[in-house]
Write an enzyme that holds these catalytic residues in place. Structure first.
Site, PDB file in Angstrom:
ATOM      1  N   SER A 103       9.349  -7.226  11.080  1.00  0.00           N
ATOM      2  CA  SER A 103       9.613  -6.933  12.618  1.00  0.00           C
ATOM      3  C   SER A 103       8.447  -5.873  12.899  1.00  0.00           C
ATOM      4  O   SER A 103       7.997  -6.014  14.153  1.00  0.00           O
ATOM      5  CB  SER A 103      10.900  -6.194  12.589  1.00  0.00           C
ATOM      6  OG  SER A 103      11.879  -6.964  12.104  1.00  0.00           O
ATOM      7  N   ARG A 104       7.920  -5.070  11.879  1.00  0.00           N
ATOM      8  CA  ARG A 104       6.831  -4.216  12.442  1.00  0.00           C
ATOM      9  C   ARG A 104       5.434  -4.830  12.594  1.00  0.00           C
ATOM     10  O   ARG A 104       4.502  -4.215  12.982  1.00  0.00           O
ATOM     11  CB  ARG A 104       6.682  -3.000  11.159  1.00  0.00           C
ATOM     12  CG  ARG A 104       7.825  -2.268  11.412  1.00  0.00           C
ATOM     13  CD  ARG A 104       7.770  -0.948  10.345  1.00  0.00           C
ATOM     14  NE  ARG A 104       8.652   0.009  10.629  1.00  0.00           N
ATOM     15  CZ  ARG A 104       9.837   0.303   9.969  1.00  0.00           C
ATOM     16  NH1 ARG A 104       9.975  -0.606   8.813  1.00  0.00           N
ATOM     17  NH2 ARG A 104      10.757   1.237  10.192  1.00  0.00           N
ATOM     18  N   MET A 130      18.239  -5.066  10.927  1.00  0.00           N
ATOM     19  CA  MET A 130      18.078  -4.378  12.059  1.00  0.00           C
ATOM     20  C   MET A 130      17.370  -4.861  13.517  1.00  0.00           C
ATOM     21  O   MET A 130      17.003  -4.192  14.409  1.00  0.00           O
ATOM     22  CB  MET A 130      17.014  -2.990  11.713  1.00  0.00           C
ATOM     23  CG  MET A 130      17.415  -2.075  10.476  1.00  0.00           C
ATOM     24  SD  MET A 130      16.691  -0.354  10.485  1.00  0.00           S
ATOM     25  CE  MET A 130      14.985  -1.037  10.291  1.00  0.00           C
ATOM     26  N   GLN A 153      18.172   5.970   8.126  1.00  0.00           N
ATOM     27  CA  GLN A 153      16.948   5.736   7.424  1.00  0.00           C
ATOM     28  C   GLN A 153      15.457   5.911   7.682  1.00  0.00           C
ATOM     29  O   GLN A 153      14.636   5.612   7.231  1.00  0.00           O
ATOM     30  CB  GLN A 153      17.175   4.159   6.727  1.00  0.00           C
ATOM     31  CG  GLN A 153      16.988   3.092   7.928  1.00  0.00           C
ATOM     32  CD  GLN A 153      17.378   1.753   7.480  1.00  0.00           C
ATOM     33  OE1 GLN A 153      18.475   1.481   7.255  1.00  0.00           O
ATOM     34  NE2 GLN A 153      16.464   0.916   6.945  1.00  0.00           N
ATOM     35  N   GLN A 162      13.877 -10.167  -0.639  1.00  0.00           N
ATOM     36  CA  GLN A 162      12.919  -9.947  -1.804  1.00  0.00           C
ATOM     37  C   GLN A 162      11.822  -8.854  -1.387  1.00  0.00           C
ATOM     38  O   GLN A 162      11.064  -8.137  -1.908  1.00  0.00           O
ATOM     39  CB  GLN A 162      12.491 -10.995  -2.680  1.00  0.00           C
ATOM     40  CG  GLN A 162      11.161 -10.702  -3.820  1.00  0.00           C
ATOM     41  CD  GLN A 162      12.059  -9.545  -4.844  1.00  0.00           C
ATOM     42  OE1 GLN A 162      13.103  -9.644  -5.098  1.00  0.00           O
ATOM     43  NE2 GLN A 162      11.260  -8.898  -5.448  1.00  0.00           N
ATOM     44  N   ASP A 189      11.860  -6.479   0.639  1.00  0.00           N
ATOM     45  CA  ASP A 189      12.205  -5.005   0.340  1.00  0.00           C
ATOM     46  C   ASP A 189      12.725  -4.980  -1.048  1.00  0.00           C
ATOM     47  O   ASP A 189      14.016  -4.675  -1.264  1.00  0.00           O
ATOM     48  CB  ASP A 189      13.141  -4.337   1.361  1.00  0.00           C
ATOM     49  CG  ASP A 189      12.759  -4.858   2.807  1.00  0.00           C
ATOM     50  OD1 ASP A 189      11.892  -3.872   3.094  1.00  0.00           O
ATOM     51  OD2 ASP A 189      12.842  -5.670   3.508  1.00  0.00           O
ATOM     52  N   HIS A 207      14.623 -13.258   8.316  1.00  0.00           N
ATOM     53  CA  HIS A 207      16.118 -13.092   8.545  1.00  0.00           C
ATOM     54  C   HIS A 207      16.735 -14.368   8.613  1.00  0.00           C
ATOM     55  O   HIS A 207      17.981 -14.560   8.097  1.00  0.00           O
ATOM     56  CB  HIS A 207      16.209 -12.103   9.903  1.00  0.00           C
ATOM     57  CG  HIS A 207      15.677 -10.933  10.041  1.00  0.00           C
ATOM     58  ND1 HIS A 207      14.734 -10.582  10.702  1.00  0.00           N
ATOM     59  CD2 HIS A 207      16.050  -9.745   9.222  1.00  0.00           C
ATOM     60  CE1 HIS A 207      14.165  -9.355  10.848  1.00  0.00           C
ATOM     61  NE2 HIS A 207      15.151  -8.640   9.907  1.00  0.00           N
ATOM     62  N   LEU A 265      14.566 -10.170  15.067  1.00  0.00           N
ATOM     63  CA  LEU A 265      14.813 -11.306  14.086  1.00  0.00           C
ATOM     64  C   LEU A 265      13.789 -12.080  13.886  1.00  0.00           C
ATOM     65  O   LEU A 265      12.954 -12.753  15.150  1.00  0.00           O
ATOM     66  CB  LEU A 265      16.126 -12.149  14.395  1.00  0.00           C
ATOM     67  CG  LEU A 265      17.543 -11.348  14.368  1.00  0.00           C
ATOM     68  CD1 LEU A 265      18.787 -12.220  14.552  1.00  0.00           C
ATOM     69  CD2 LEU A 265      17.537 -10.604  13.127  1.00  0.00           C
TER      70      LEU A 265
END
Ligand code: AMP
Length: 283
Positions: A186-187, A30, A61, A148, A150, A37, A33
């Site tokens: 990213s969050r 998403m 999602q 991994q 997620d 990633h 990066l």
């Protein structure tokens, strides 16, 4: 590096690569990066002749109360990073290219999507499995690379590919972390300095849980209780879940054996963070 916004361009690019006898690796992202990633891109480059990175903030999602609008989209930085790394094609479609009209078709995976993030984020995995199916159909990669970090998502995608006889291999790559253990995400950019300071508690608590298993604790309710209590020590965090599950099917276990997934999610004011560890329980 090639870039494409349309499905048509990607199909042409991939068909030409296949015609040259080249294998294709796909890294779905998403964007925004980070080194997590980049590790997937490196793995794809070492396993495949041609690497396609997709950058698509997939609206299906995200729940209605989630951060779809605020999700970071640093497009030029992302393209620059991919270029530096020698990515062959970046596919960054606008939303209507992927969801052209009101869609009546969804891909869903049962059972594995029910616990953990599935319980907290209704519809999330349906969005993930549907968009990944679309990306697999568009790119037709030989291998696709997931993290991994997620763990549930990787398990769900693997199962979908097996159950639907999709002709590609799913490769799951290790979680990349900051030096203090916080899993890259990213969050993480949303976190205030105070939240950032407390965020490593997630990995520390999971490690403490693993250490209890190594020290002989086998009662999964006790392990979960202690994991929950450890996470609660972060004053800014609300524990979303703390779970000790069978790593293969995500079912709860009474007594730890085989391979376990230790998984946790915490909500801070600015972001919800997830992390996990897989543990092989000694006999
Ligand atoms: P996202 O852009 O967050 O949807 O993530 C795209 C892919 O990168 C997913 O397969 C994630 O599991 C993977 N990923 C995200 N964070 C990490 C990390 N810290 N280490 C390894 N892979 C990651």
């Amino acid at each position: 590096m090639h870039t494409a916004e349309s499905i048509e361009e990607v199909r042409r690019f991939a068909a030409a690569a296949r015609q040259r006898g080249q294998s294709i690796g796909l890294v779905p992202t998403m964007g925004a990066l980070h080194a997590g990633h980049l590790s997937l891109i490196a793995a794809a480059q070492s396993a495949c002749d041609v690497v396609v990175v997709s950058i698509f903030v997939n609206p299906t999602q995200f729940g209605p109360q989630e951060d779809l609008k605020a999700y970071p989209r640093p497009k030029e930085d992302d393209l620059g990073r991919c270029r530096e790394l020698g990515v062959d094609l970046v596919f960054h479609p606008p939303v209507p290219e992927i969801y052209a009209s009101r869609s009546l078709t969804w891909v869903t995976v049962d059972e594995l999507t029910e616990p953990l993030c599935g319980q907290r984020r209704p519809g999330h995995f349906r969005g993930v499995t549907t968009v990944c199916t679309k990306l697999f159909n568009i790119v037709q990669p030989d291998k696709a690379f997931f993290g991994q970090k997620d763990a549930q998502q990787s398990l769900v995608i693997r199962r979908m590919v097996a159950d639907l006889n999709m002709p590609l291999e799913i490769v799951v790559c290790p979680t990349q972390r900051e030096t203090d253990g916080l899993a890259l995400s990213s969050r993480n950019a949303y976190l205030s300095p105070e939240e950032r300071q407390q965020a490593p508690i997630l990995y520390e608590s999971l490690q403490a849980c693993r250490d209890r298993i190594r020290a002989g604790e086998r009662d999964c309710r006790v392990l979960e209780g202690r994991l929950y209590a450890d996470l609660e020590r972060a004053s800014l965090a609300r524990v979303d879940y703390a779970a000790v599950l069978d790593a293969e099917n995500l079912r709860p276990m009474a007594w730890a054996c085989g391979q376990l997934l230790l998984a946790a999610a915490v909500c801070l004011d600015s972001a919800r963070l997830i992390d996990n560890i897989v543990v092989d329980v000694p006999d």
